[in-house]
Write an enzyme that holds these catalytic residues in place. Structure first.
Site, mmCIF file in Angstrom:
data_model
loop_
_atom_site.group_PDB
_atom_site.id
_atom_site.type_symbol
_atom_site.label_atom_id
_atom_site.label_comp_id
_atom_site.label_asym_id
_atom_site.label_seq_id
_atom_site.Cartn_x
_atom_site.Cartn_y
_atom_site.Cartn_z
ATOM 1 N N PRO A 162 10.759 29.094 48.144
ATOM 2 C CA PRO A 162 9.522 29.334 47.490
ATOM 3 C C PRO A 162 8.479 28.353 47.917
ATOM 4 O O PRO A 162 8.584 27.180 47.614
ATOM 5 C CB PRO A 162 9.875 29.113 46.051
ATOM 6 N N GLU A 163 7.481 28.828 48.609
ATOM 7 C CA GLU A 163 6.257 28.021 48.718
ATOM 8 C C GLU A 163 5.307 28.582 47.659
ATOM 9 O O GLU A 163 5.708 29.465 46.889
ATOM 10 C CB GLU A 163 5.712 28.093 50.148
ATOM 11 N N LYS B 224 3.422 24.936 43.323
ATOM 12 C CA LYS B 224 4.773 25.474 43.171
ATOM 13 C C LYS B 224 5.233 25.461 41.722
ATOM 14 O O LYS B 224 6.405 25.709 41.448
ATOM 15 C CB LYS B 224 5.746 24.686 44.047
ATOM 16 N N ARG C 76 -1.690 15.816 38.107
ATOM 17 C CA ARG C 76 -1.147 15.111 39.276
ATOM 18 C C ARG C 76 -1.097 15.995 40.519
ATOM 19 O O ARG C 76 -0.670 15.523 41.573
ATOM 20 C CB ARG C 76 0.256 14.570 38.945
ATOM 21 N N ASN D 209 7.124 23.906 53.990
ATOM 22 C CA ASN D 209 7.404 23.551 55.376
ATOM 23 C C ASN D 209 6.917 24.593 56.380
ATOM 24 O O ASN D 209 6.559 24.248 57.503
ATOM 25 C CB ASN D 209 8.909 23.306 55.539
ATOM 26 N N ARG E 219 11.847 15.835 56.233
ATOM 27 C CA ARG E 219 11.750 17.290 56.426
ATOM 28 C C ARG E 219 11.633 17.592 57.903
ATOM 29 O O ARG E 219 11.037 16.830 58.669
ATOM 30 C CB ARG E 219 10.510 17.857 55.714
#
Length: 304
Positions: free
Chosen positions: A2-3, A52, A161, A203, A294
DNA sequence: ACGAAATGTCTAA
DNA sequence: TAGACCTTTCGTT
């Protein structure tokens, strides 16, 4: 997997399926039993996505609320790396089988959009953290990184945030993004994944949008021009909104004819997961390396 | 059977 | 930077 686009899509799907209703909330796995008990019997209201993060208010009365309002209890879900929702129901209950990870689980084809009257909820897998249910269908959540009930104040603190979300693209977001990147020496490819700089990209969008605008991911943020960062933001907006619309990521701008022999798996992305294959633009083999834990993909030939 | 990887994030050292 | 965490799939023994 999930992006952000997945989470926005889920907010839409769960709103459509459950808002205005009082779904039964359970935790077949048992790890959300307390939260489930708290939400059961309340009215589910339209859900929100920011990056997200998924937020759905559950209220005693059906009056509309804004993101982070006091009053309702908020269901907060972060899918993490492999969380996903699965859906099943009768013909009044139409949704994609699975949103989140690209897998099908419960309620596969046979129970989706099935026959009209005889629908019975399927047995949940024993890993189902949350089930939302009403007479026409169910939604099962498995594998989330976070799943909890929050107050409005908790929600506001999470959202405060988070950086600007390209899918929302609120006024001033473009400038906020470029200035957040340009005040740091960290590689721009790392900043794009920093949810305080941009909320939602993962990513794939990181790798492919940087390729699409020709920026080298290891270039320090403060050494990318304001103009190029503006173009990067614009491209994130376009690519991620397409993801919301389509339900999948298709970031390779090249078109293929149906008979093209190009590997099916290879067509979808620009550089993501294409290590060693020729760049679509310049033919240079795609490179990869690790950056802050990553995997990072880019074309050494045409990203500068 | 077993290990690695996966569109993520946090914490400790 | 390493490890922990949430779960499934896919490749290798």
């Amino acid at each position: 997997m999930p992006e952000g686009h997945t989470v926005h899509r889920l907010a839409g799907a769960l709103t459509e399926l459950f808002s205005g209703q009082r779904p039964a909330v359970t935790s077949p796995q048992g790890r959300f039993s307390q939260g489930a008990e708290r939400l059961t019997g309340r009215v589910a209201l339209p859900a929100h996505a920011w990056g997200k993060h998924f937020f759905m208010p559950f209220s005693h009365d059906p009056a509309p609320v804004s993101l982070g309002d006091d009053g309702p209890d908020w269901l907060h879900v972060h899918l993490g790396l492999y969380g996903s929702w699965s859906f099943a129901g009768d013909r009044h209950f139409v949704a994609e089988d699975t949103i989140g990870a690209p897998r099908r689980r419960i309620g596969e084809r046979e129970s989706l959009g099935g026959v009209s009257d005889e629908w019975e909820p399927p047995e949940p897998r024993d890993t189902v953290r949350v089930r939302l249910a009403h007479e026409h269908g169910i939604a099962d959540l498995t594998g989330p990184n976070q799943c909890q009930v929050l107050t409005g104040s908790d929600v506001r603190s999470i959202v405060s945030r988070l950086g600007p979300d390209p899918i929302r693209n609120d006024p001033g977001d473009r400038e906020r993004f470029t200035s957040l990147v340009r005040r740091r020496r960290v590689p721009v490819g790392q900043l794009v994944l920093d949810q305080a700089v941009a909320a939602g990209p993962g990513n794939i969008y990181r790798a492919d949008c940087l390729w699409r605008v020709g920026i080298h991911p290891l270039r320090p943020g403060n050494r990318v021009s304001e103009a190029r960062l503006g173009l990067l933001w614009d491209d994130l907006v376009v690519a991620m909104r397409e993801g919301v619309r389509d339900g999948f990521i298709q970031t390779n701008p090249l078109e293929f004819s149906p008979s093209d022999p190009a590997d099916e798996n290879d067509r979808r992305f620009a550089v993501y997961h294409r290590t060693g294959r020729p760049c679509w633009r310049c033919g240079t083999p795609v490179a990869d390396s690790m950056l802050a834990g990553r995997r990072l993909f880019w074309c050494p030939g045409c990203q500068h």
